[in-house]
Design an enzyme around this catalytic site. Sequence first.
Site, mmCIF file in Angstrom:
data_model
loop_
_atom_site.group_PDB
_atom_site.id
_atom_site.type_symbol
_atom_site.label_atom_id
_atom_site.label_comp_id
_atom_site.label_asym_id
_atom_site.label_seq_id
_atom_site.Cartn_x
_atom_site.Cartn_y
_atom_site.Cartn_z
ATOM 1 N N ASP A 35 5.861 4.663 5.115
ATOM 2 C CA ASP A 35 6.866 3.725 5.632
ATOM 3 C C ASP A 35 6.954 2.460 4.798
ATOM 4 O OD1 ASP A 35 4.244 3.432 6.733
ATOM 5 O OD2 ASP A 35 4.992 2.026 8.220
ATOM 6 N N ASP B 54 0.212 -4.140 6.877
ATOM 7 C CA ASP B 54 -0.796 -3.429 7.662
ATOM 8 C C ASP B 54 -2.219 -3.927 7.415
ATOM 9 O OD1 ASP B 54 1.595 -2.139 7.806
ATOM 10 O OD2 ASP B 54 0.756 -0.116 7.715
ATOM 11 N N HIS C 77 0.853 -1.189 0.000
ATOM 12 C CA HIS C 77 0.000 0.000 0.000
ATOM 13 C C HIS C 77 0.888 1.238 0.000
ATOM 14 C CE1 HIS C 77 0.932 -0.581 4.256
ATOM 15 N NE2 HIS C 77 0.459 0.626 4.528
#
Length: 303
Positions: free
Chosen positions: A67, A208, A63
């Site tokens: 980071d 994530d 994504h």
Amino acid sequence: MSVRELIVLGTGSQVPTRTRNQNGYFLRWDDQGFLFDPGEGTQRQMQHVGVPASAIDRLCLTHFHGDHCLGVPGIVQRLSLDGVKQPVHAHYPASGRIFFQRLRHASIYHEAANLVEEPISGPGTIAEGDFGTLNVKRLDHAVESFGYQLVEPGGRRMLPELLARFGISGPEIGRLQREGSVNVGPRVVTASQVSVYREGQRFAFVMDTRLCDAVFELAEKADLLVIESTFLSSESTIASRFGHLTAEQAGQVAAESRVRKLVLTHFSQRYDDPERFREEAAHKFDGEIVVAEDLARIPVPSR
């Protein structure tokens, strides 16, 4: 000799620390190199571990949070600077196409490398080759995010005692593997008579996300599962709010999905004792657990 290993380039999350760079993971899979989620500083980390830009065959982004992608400009430019010859395939969520374009052209440079963009529009198989299949599934995060699964096709393992019993040796073994059968005198011997089925190896990469069905499906029977464990269970409410997993949830995924080796990573900067992540994951998973450290080399378990 073929090598299958994960080289960890960064294990932090949004805020890097003195000991943890932002994300970055290089998977060496025989003669193929997969670079996952290069955060800031990835190019320098690659220098530390001896991974040249020419080793990259696929760039895989889950994504577009910084980071996980702010190292892309340096990597893309390095491909051209080093004169990388082979096409490098870039996989990323199609919904973030504009962000990839900005990252790819973040500054002026002479673009010479062949970077082939292959945006991901939905779950399924996104690439096939000698390495097997590269599959993706949509995760449950604050922005569109995909997890990756690499699956090697199954094969057969020849059994020496059975080969000897049927009088098969030398070049005939290779012919049997290629063609599925050989003639031994008047008898036809098939591969199934002198071998056993061997499942192909599996690698899964989950960043994530909240706990969801896709996480378990990606991790199913993985020989090596790399998974975020940003928080400890004491902050599970915060984890869910921001679309992340806890170490205990990562252990649950590994246990229920029959994972062989679990790699925990993507740690919040608020924690200074990495062993707490191992302890929490071990509440659910009794297999091998690795708390990832920057610049570590983690072999894929052999069959």
